[in-house]
Design an enzyme around this catalytic site. Sequence first.
Site, PDB file in Angstrom:
ATOM      1  N   TYR A 172       0.838  -1.199   0.000  1.00 49.89           N
ATOM      2  CA  TYR A 172       0.000   0.000   0.000  1.00 49.89           C
ATOM      3  C   TYR A 172       0.879   1.258   0.000  1.00 49.89           C
ATOM      4  CZ  TYR A 172      -3.841   3.155   1.062  1.00 49.89           C
ATOM      5  OH  TYR A 172      -4.778   4.163   0.998  1.00 49.89           O
ATOM      6  N   LYS A 176       1.022   4.083  -3.078  1.00 52.21           N
ATOM      7  CA  LYS A 176       0.659   5.485  -2.904  1.00 52.21           C
ATOM      8  C   LYS A 176       1.858   6.412  -3.119  1.00 52.21           C
ATOM      9  CE  LYS A 176      -3.756   5.208  -2.174  1.00 52.21           C
ATOM     10  NZ  LYS A 176      -4.732   5.859  -3.075  1.00 52.21           N
TER      11      LYS A 176
END
Length: 264
Positions: A172, A176
């Site tokens: 994650y 991002k």
Amino acid sequence: MDGEHAGRFDGRVALVTGAGSGIGAAVAGRLAGQGAEVFTVDVDGPAAQAVAKKLPRAQPLTVDVAEPAQVDRAFAEVSRRHGRLDIVVHAAGVDDVTAKEWIAEALVAGRPPEVTGRLGDDGWRRVMRVNLDGTFHVLRAALRAMVPHRSGAVVTVGSSSAFDTLAGYPHYAASKAGVHALSQSVAKEAIAFGVRVNTVAPGPTETGMAARTPAALRHGFAGPRVRPYATPEEIADIAVFLASDESANLVGAVLLANGGRFTV
């Protein structure tokens, strides 16, 4: 907020991904409430339709942003109907509930999380395909639609976790961080053609992702020294500002919106 800025987007056409819930739904509501014609885009077609039905000027589209052909068809449909596209807010994204559970279990047990060694290829690729590949697909389609008109505003949704990375959440964080760098690189290219690209990087926000976060992790993100979890509307206000003429001199910005949890 809508009343204060009524008419700010009169006559403009907007497309919002992830609009079936959370930040995307709040952005769609803000844009429609301020005069825009909004296309609510989500992989969950019924959710996109439900949001569109509540808005004065909205039409739903079912799209998986990880699939480039679906993204291209959606943007082509908007161009076919209106001949242009003025605003894109890309809020679609996914988390990893299993990894969150592993981290929470470690916290409760008082031991370091062990995730990376257990993380399978499918888990890694799912997060990267939606969060990073999906952002590329949307940015590419947005520029194809906007550059010929020499105008447009694109807002991507990144994450504070790209700066303050959470142990045990590598895919994650990487996805991002990639969204931020990708958006900034495209911003420097696109401004030469009158198209602005910017990013909002939320911290903990009361969305479906937050609802899936185990209590032990949620507790770690809270505290008396910081603001509570943001509402989707608070993050939407920042995204809509970035899409507006009021932010005309912001290009390639990453606005950290984490309630004081850290600064960069």
